[in-house]
Design a protein around this motif. Structure first.
Motif, PDB file in Angstrom:
ATOM      1  N   LEU A  24       5.104 -10.678  -1.759  1.00 42.11           N
ATOM      2  CA  LEU A  24       4.203 -11.208  -2.362  1.00 42.11           C
ATOM      3  C   LEU A  24       4.230 -12.808  -2.320  1.00 42.11           C
ATOM      4  O   LEU A  24       3.654 -13.515  -2.206  1.00 42.11           O
ATOM      5  CB  LEU A  24       3.912 -10.667  -3.711  1.00 42.11           C
ATOM      6  CG  LEU A  24       3.202  -9.268  -3.948  1.00 42.11           C
ATOM      7  CD1 LEU A  24       3.470  -8.568  -4.860  1.00 42.11           C
ATOM      8  CD2 LEU A  24       1.746  -9.563  -3.614  1.00 42.11           C
TER       9      LEU A  24
ATOM     10  N   PRO B  90      -3.523 -11.756  -4.493  1.00 44.45           N
ATOM     11  CA  PRO B  90      -3.240 -11.288  -3.174  1.00 44.45           C
ATOM     12  C   PRO B  90      -3.950  -9.710  -2.903  1.00 44.45           C
ATOM     13  O   PRO B  90      -4.057  -9.174  -3.966  1.00 44.45           O
ATOM     14  CB  PRO B  90      -1.565 -11.230  -2.808  1.00 44.45           C
ATOM     15  CG  PRO B  90      -1.436 -12.082  -4.217  1.00 44.45           C
ATOM     16  CD  PRO B  90      -2.523 -12.073  -5.190  1.00 44.45           C
TER      17      PRO B  90
ATOM     18  N   ALA C  50      -2.956  -7.592  -6.090  1.00 48.10           N
ATOM     19  CA  ALA C  50      -1.763  -7.883  -7.068  1.00 48.10           C
ATOM     20  C   ALA C  50      -2.384  -9.270  -7.630  1.00 48.10           C
ATOM     21  O   ALA C  50      -3.380  -9.838  -7.176  1.00 48.10           O
ATOM     22  CB  ALA C  50      -0.663  -8.473  -5.955  1.00 48.10           C
TER      23      ALA C  50
ATOM     24  N   LYS D 258      -3.708  -6.391   0.145  1.00 50.61           N
ATOM     25  CA  LYS D 258      -2.746  -5.709   0.902  1.00 50.61           C
ATOM     26  C   LYS D 258      -3.876  -5.255   1.992  1.00 50.61           C
ATOM     27  O   LYS D 258      -4.654  -4.386   1.469  1.00 50.61           O
ATOM     28  CB  LYS D 258      -1.910  -4.752   0.490  1.00 50.61           C
ATOM     29  CG  LYS D 258      -1.311  -4.315   1.449  1.00 50.61           C
ATOM     30  CD  LYS D 258      -0.127  -3.023   1.030  1.00 50.61           C
ATOM     31  CE  LYS D 258       0.878  -3.241   0.008  1.00 50.61           C
ATOM     32  NZ  LYS D 258       1.535  -2.096  -0.518  1.00 50.61           N
TER      33      LYS D 258
ATOM     34  N   TRP E 284       0.367  -8.744   2.920  1.00 50.54           N
ATOM     35  CA  TRP E 284      -0.445  -9.449   1.802  1.00 50.54           C
ATOM     36  C   TRP E 284      -1.044 -10.552   2.093  1.00 50.54           C
ATOM     37  O   TRP E 284      -0.531 -11.377   2.998  1.00 50.54           O
ATOM     38  CB  TRP E 284       0.413  -9.639   0.613  1.00 50.54           C
ATOM     39  CG  TRP E 284       1.094  -8.516  -0.210  1.00 50.54           C
ATOM     40  CD1 TRP E 284       2.480  -7.840  -0.029  1.00 50.54           C
ATOM     41  CD2 TRP E 284       0.303  -7.658  -1.237  1.00 50.54           C
ATOM     42  NE1 TRP E 284       2.393  -6.853  -0.719  1.00 50.54           N
ATOM     43  CE2 TRP E 284       1.097  -6.719  -1.738  1.00 50.54           C
ATOM     44  CE3 TRP E 284      -0.782  -7.652  -1.767  1.00 50.54           C
ATOM     45  CZ2 TRP E 284       0.969  -5.850  -2.516  1.00 50.54           C
ATOM     46  CZ3 TRP E 284      -1.074  -6.990  -2.811  1.00 50.54           C
ATOM     47  CH2 TRP E 284      -0.390  -5.774  -3.108  1.00 50.54           C
TER      48      TRP E 284
ATOM     49  N   GLU F  77       8.817  -5.666  -1.994  1.00 47.31           N
ATOM     50  CA  GLU F  77       7.199  -6.150  -2.362  1.00 47.31           C
ATOM     51  C   GLU F  77       7.292  -7.421  -2.966  1.00 47.31           C
ATOM     52  O   GLU F  77       6.214  -8.008  -2.750  1.00 47.31           O
ATOM     53  CB  GLU F  77       6.866  -4.918  -3.343  1.00 47.31           C
ATOM     54  CG  GLU F  77       5.510  -4.977  -3.746  1.00 47.31           C
ATOM     55  CD  GLU F  77       5.261  -3.972  -4.573  1.00 47.31           C
ATOM     56  OE1 GLU F  77       4.121  -3.413  -4.675  1.00 47.31           O
ATOM     57  OE2 GLU F  77       5.677  -3.502  -5.460  1.00 47.31           O
ATOM     58  N   ARG F  78       8.070  -7.791  -4.010  1.00 44.81           N
ATOM     59  CA  ARG F  78       7.955  -9.042  -4.546  1.00 44.81           C
ATOM     60  C   ARG F  78       8.338 -10.313  -3.819  1.00 44.81           C
ATOM     61  O   ARG F  78       7.468 -11.275  -3.563  1.00 44.81           O
ATOM     62  CB  ARG F  78       9.079  -9.013  -5.613  1.00 44.81           C
ATOM     63  CG  ARG F  78       9.005 -10.341  -6.555  1.00 44.81           C
ATOM     64  CD  ARG F  78      10.051 -10.157  -7.775  1.00 44.81           C
ATOM     65  NE  ARG F  78       9.859 -11.409  -8.462  1.00 44.81           N
ATOM     66  CZ  ARG F  78       9.723 -11.171  -9.866  1.00 44.81           C
ATOM     67  NH1 ARG F  78       9.263 -10.046 -10.423  1.00 44.81           N
ATOM     68  NH2 ARG F  78       9.576 -12.284 -10.615  1.00 44.81           N
TER      69      ARG F  78
ATOM     70  N   VAL G 169       0.886  -5.783  -9.829  1.00 41.96           N
ATOM     71  CA  VAL G 169       0.491  -5.066  -8.433  1.00 41.96           C
ATOM     72  C   VAL G 169      -0.145  -3.696  -8.848  1.00 41.96           C
ATOM     73  O   VAL G 169       0.475  -2.891  -9.778  1.00 41.96           O
ATOM     74  CB  VAL G 169       1.631  -4.782  -7.532  1.00 41.96           C
ATOM     75  CG1 VAL G 169       1.061  -3.964  -6.540  1.00 41.96           C
ATOM     76  CG2 VAL G 169       2.280  -5.981  -7.171  1.00 41.96           C
TER      77      VAL G 169
END
Length: 142
Positions: free
Chosen positions: A36, A104, A66, A106, A112, A32-33, A61
Motif C-alpha cells: 500500500l 487505493p 484501502a 486492489k 494496489w 500488505e502495508r 483496508v
C-alpha cells in the motif's frame, strides 16, 4: 420475471456484503502495508517532486479497498522542501495541511492502484469519495 427478481436480489446482497465488510489496519512491516505504501508513494512523489517516506496517521483496508491518511517526509525523516512544488503558495497563504489522503483499490491481479490522492487540503477530501465511488465499504472511512 422470477428469474430477474432472483438475479436482482443476488446483486443487492453482494453489494450490501461489500459495503458491510469490516476494516483492519495492516501491521507495521507486513507485506500488505508495504504494498500500500509503495502504491501511494508514486502519486505522492510525483505531486511533491521529491522522494518520500510516510508517517502513517491512519490506514484501513476492507476487501479490495484501502484508505490512508499519511504525512510524507524525506527518507532521512526531515521535512519536505515545498519550494519547487505547487504547494508553496498555499503554505505562504496559510491554507495548507501537510497530510495526504489516498484511496487505493486492489485490481484483479492483486496490485494496489491509487484511485484518489489529495495532498495539502485543509478540508476533508475523503468525505465525498463514497458518493463518487459507490462501492467503498462503509467501515473504511469511519
Amino acid at each position: 420475471m422470477l428469474k430477474f427478481a432472483l438475479v436482482a436480489c443476488c446483486f443487492v446482497t453482494l453489494s450490501l456484503n461489500a459495503l458491510a465488510q469490516s476494516a483492519h489496519t495492516p501491521a507495521v512491516g507486513s507485506e500488505e502495508r508495504k504494498a500500500l505504501m509503495a502504491a501511494i508513494r508514486g502519486p505522492a512523489e510525483k505531486d511533491l517532486k521529491q522522494k518520500v517516506i510516510f508517517n502513517v496517521d491512519r490506514l484501513r483496508v476492507a476487501g479490495d479497498w484501502a484508505y490512508a491518511r499519511v504525512s510524507p517526509t524525506r527518507p532521512d525523516g526531515s521535512e519536505l522542501n515545498y519550494s519547487k512544488t505547487k504547494f508553496q503558495e498555499q503554505i505562504e497563504s496559510g491554507a495548507f495541511d501537510p497530510q495526504g489522503e489516498a484511496l487505493p483499490f486492489k485490481d484483479a491481479s492483486g496490485d494496489w492502484t491509487v484511485i484518489e490522492w489529495v495532498f495539502g487540503a485543509t478540508d476533508v477530501p475523503s468525505a465525498g469519495w463514497s458518493d463518487k465511488h459507490g462501492d467503498i465499504p462503509k467501515s473504511l472511512l469511519q
